[in-house]
Design a protein around this motif. Structure first.
Motif: not given
Length: 279
Positions: A138-147, A82-88, A106-112
């Motif tokens: 790593l935020g995939g549940s938020w990132l992917l539907p938006k993308l 969570t700390d990494v996802a929010l900081a990014l 989590a590596g793919w979601n880090l890129a996304l």
């Protein structure tokens, strides 16, 4: 800083390289902590105008390293993510993921989580979580539907298939695909363009787009109206017009052009980070 994270600064571009090639740059507890600290440090450094995130040894990131046997409560482990996802996500400067090889879980979601993603034809991607008996993180549940929309997001996560770069590009999950011998030069040029841009305007635009993804049209227009005067108050706006008139390239600095109040209060850097530097 940990040897598992390499940091290189060149001309306003900071490159963060995950450096655990023996594990395809799977991220362990030490690297999660180092990456979070490095990302938070970016917005504290006015010299950094763009960030490139990549991996060493022919892989981007194979996800979280789940084979360490670390005796830490699972909630603490997830807090590191969570700390990494929010900081990014909260970075005001533009970010680029340079993906060579695999980017899974989590590596793919880090890129996304980066603003732009550049991959090679050999790159491979997977939301691999369910193959490991895990749910998306790593935020995939938020990132992917938006993308890609809800249905495609469910396809990616529930089936956990491996995707080639061309299909990821078709879905809008990769911004550009470049040959392996071209990607370094392409990303260098791209990062240079971003670093040379108007930092306050880029930070404002990035924030507006992030917020606009879940705002109403009226809210987005109101946000734009609040943001634009801040751009007019920088030296970059006048410089852009002067450069256009002189038929030359502008030189953007992000300098705040409005005199500070007599109280001596500090000014703000792009994105609202407070600075006590005298102008």
């Amino acid at each position: 800083m940990s040897d598992a994270l390499l940091i290189d600064d060149r001309g306003g571009v900071r490159t963060l390289t995950l450096n655990r090639p023996h594990r395809k740059n799977a991220i362990d507890g030490e690297l999660w902590n180092a990456l979070a600290a490095a990302l938070r440090a970016v917005d504290a450094d006015d010299a950094v105008r763009a960030v490139v995130l990549t991996g060493a040894g022919g892989a981007f990131c194979s996800g979280a390293d789940i084979g360490t046997g670390e005796a830490v409560h699972p909630r603490r482990k997830l807090q590191r993510l969570t700390d990494v996802a929010l900081a990014l996500h909260n970075l005001t400067v533009p970010t680029i993921a340079k993906v060579k090889g695999v980017a899974v879980g989590a590596g793919w979601n880090l890129a996304l989580g980066c603003d732009l993603v550049v991959a090679t034809p050999e790159s491979r991607f997977s939301q691999i979580f369910t193959r490991r008996g895990l749910s998306v993180d790593l935020g995939g549940s938020w990132l992917l539907p938006k993308l890609v929309g809800l249905q495609q997001a469910k396809r990616l996560v529930l089936l956990a298939d491996m995707f080639e770069a061309d299909e990821a590009h078709r879905l809008g999950l990769v911004t550009w695909v470049r040959e392996a011998d071209e990607i370094d030069g392409f990303v260098d040029t791209l990062a240079r363009r971003l670093a040379d841009g108007p930092p306050y305007a880029l930070a404002q635009s990035k924030a507006l787009l992030n917020d606009g993804a879940s705002a109403t049209f009226a809210e987005a227009l109101a946000n734009e109206s609040r943001a634009q005067p801040g751009n007019f108050a920088t030296a970059d706006s006048a410089e852009a017009y002067a450069a256009f008139g002189a038929k030359r390239d502008p030189s953007f600095t992000g300098t705040w052009a409005v005199p500070p109040p007599s109280s001596g209060a500090g000014v703000e850097r792009p994105g609202g980070k407070h600075s006590t530097k005298e102008s």
